[in-house]
Design an enzyme around this catalytic site. Sequence first.
Site, PDB file in Angstrom:
ATOM      1  N   HIS A   1      -5.674   9.256   0.832  1.00 47.10           N
ATOM      2  CA  HIS A   1      -5.723   8.412   2.025  1.00 47.10           C
ATOM      3  C   HIS A   1      -6.629   8.938   3.152  1.00 47.10           C
ATOM      4  O   HIS A   1      -6.291   8.847   4.330  1.00 47.10           O
ATOM      5  CB  HIS A   1      -4.312   8.191   2.574  1.00 47.10           C
TER       6      HIS A   1
ATOM      7  N   HIS B   1       3.554  -2.325   3.196  1.00 48.05           N
ATOM      8  CA  HIS B   1       3.621  -0.973   2.624  1.00 48.05           C
ATOM      9  C   HIS B   1       4.977  -0.789   1.960  1.00 48.05           C
ATOM     10  O   HIS B   1       6.014  -0.951   2.623  1.00 48.05           O
ATOM     11  CB  HIS B   1       3.425   0.088   3.716  1.00 48.05           C
TER      12      HIS B   1
ATOM     13  N   HIS C   1      -5.884   2.930  -4.064  1.00 47.20           N
ATOM     14  CA  HIS C   1      -5.939   3.043  -2.594  1.00 47.20           C
ATOM     15  C   HIS C   1      -6.422   4.443  -2.207  1.00 47.20           C
ATOM     16  O   HIS C   1      -6.093   4.941  -1.129  1.00 47.20           O
ATOM     17  CB  HIS C   1      -4.550   2.764  -2.014  1.00 47.20           C
TER      18      HIS C   1
ATOM     19  N   ASP D   1       0.813  -1.218   0.000  1.00 45.38           N
ATOM     20  CA  ASP D   1       0.000   0.000   0.000  1.00 45.38           C
ATOM     21  C   ASP D   1       0.851   1.275   0.000  1.00 45.38           C
ATOM     22  O   ASP D   1       2.033   1.248   0.366  1.00 45.38           O
ATOM     23  CB  ASP D   1      -0.895   0.039   1.243  1.00 45.38           C
ATOM     24  N   ASP D   2       0.190   2.360  -0.402  1.00 49.61           N
ATOM     25  CA  ASP D   2       0.638   3.746  -0.205  1.00 49.61           C
ATOM     26  C   ASP D   2       1.690   4.251  -1.173  1.00 49.61           C
ATOM     27  O   ASP D   2       2.038   5.427  -1.144  1.00 49.61           O
ATOM     28  CB  ASP D   2       1.153   3.965   1.234  1.00 49.61           C
TER      29      ASP D   2
END
Length: 497
Positions: free
Chosen positions: A359, A446, A355, A304-305
Amino acid sequence: MERNNHPRGTRNSRREKKKRVFSKKLAFASILTISIILICGGVYATYAMQHKPKEASELEDNSDFEQKEAALLTKIRDSQKQEELESTEQEKTEGNIQTLTYEPAASDSIPQLEAIKTELATLMTATEKDSSKKTAIKLVGHIKMLKINDQVIGYQPVVDTYTWDYNDEDWSEKTEMGKNTAFVNQKTKQPLTLQDIFMSEANILAVQQVIEQTLLSESSDGNAIIDSILNMPEISLDGTAFTYYSDKISLGLPENPTGKTEITLPYKDIAGYINPEFVDPTAIQGALPEPLDPNKKYISLTFDDGPNPETTPRLLDILKEKGVKATFFMLGQNVVKHEALVKRVAEEGHEVASHSYSHPQLTSVDAQRVKDEVQKTDKAIYHAIGKLPTDFRPPYGAVNKEVAKIIGKPIIQWSVDSQDWQSHNAQAIIKRIDETAYNDTIVLMHDIHPETVDAVAAVIDCLRNEGYEILPSKELLGKKAKPLHMYYGSKDERPVQ
């Protein structure tokens, strides 16, 4: 100088002689030409008389015609008796044209019968109008039953035209099919619906994603129309016009910048979202991957991210060295900054998923913000790799039914949390995954943390030593995850509440 001493009378005599010779030759040529014309005319007249088309009235005394006519009518009627759809005959004769119309005996078995009969009558009228009035013709109108499978039966208007050929002294045949076919759900005995084919709103939302990508791919400049495509009204189960085929489906489209009013999708392109009982099985054969081997262990690594220019390239090098494909749930704001890196992720065979853009916790913001977060990321990823992301991971895993509907994509959660965001320690990450991993699960990591990248090679080795095959999440889920549903693994699917 000498003089011409021939008398004038001699010259005139020669001139007269030449005229007489020419006249004789001209007379002979004329006679010859007339003779040839008469001979050819006689031959043609004889041929024409021998091959003269018989008028319909002459056929009354033609026993060969009568025998073949009787045989044809017997063949037509026997053929209708052998059809699964029992019918009754209506006959009429006008001039040289005999019309045989067959209507289903059990009219209540076809809910769209009146519409089919109307089309059949229109087709018969048009065919009769275009037919010659100088020869014998049989027009046979009937409704053909098409058995697609055990659940779907089709009914199609058909007109067979039999024309008597005087030269061959036999009947020639031509068949014309009606443009529309009425399909019936054999379970309900009602017209086939999109509800029958797609079953749920979740599946029709998945098809919407396929439509959007198709329209963009067919456009000469997808980036110029992407806003309009993403904001195009959604198709629905009960409000969308459609034309059913055994191997594909045509769906009516809302107004859109491409100008297309409908789109045709082969079932193989949407195989994960249709009811296979209502399509030709050969149309989706091989379209979906084989089910996972129940005797093997599978797991998916997700990151993620990102992307992060400091850590993601190093992670990609490790994954390439280990021969592992993973899923990257990217933030739109990072995609915009590092398009080349996003492109590398896709080109090396990893899945690029969404995603959100920045955020936020989507359950705590308004609907417009949710929509913006999704669409801005869709646009960023499309601009980078030419494809829209099909899967979505909500920040913090926070989602509800209203948010899921706006997202319009499968929600990919996780079942194994590496807690790399908390420990920032490579050994702790390795230990955590090793202790909590189990079959058919999705691991959360991540790619923005250096310690995570430090741990990945060892994580892969440990998982493989324990017998796991590592797959991207889309493959783990069999390429048939659908919107309004959350996935924690291949055996853990939950409707979003």
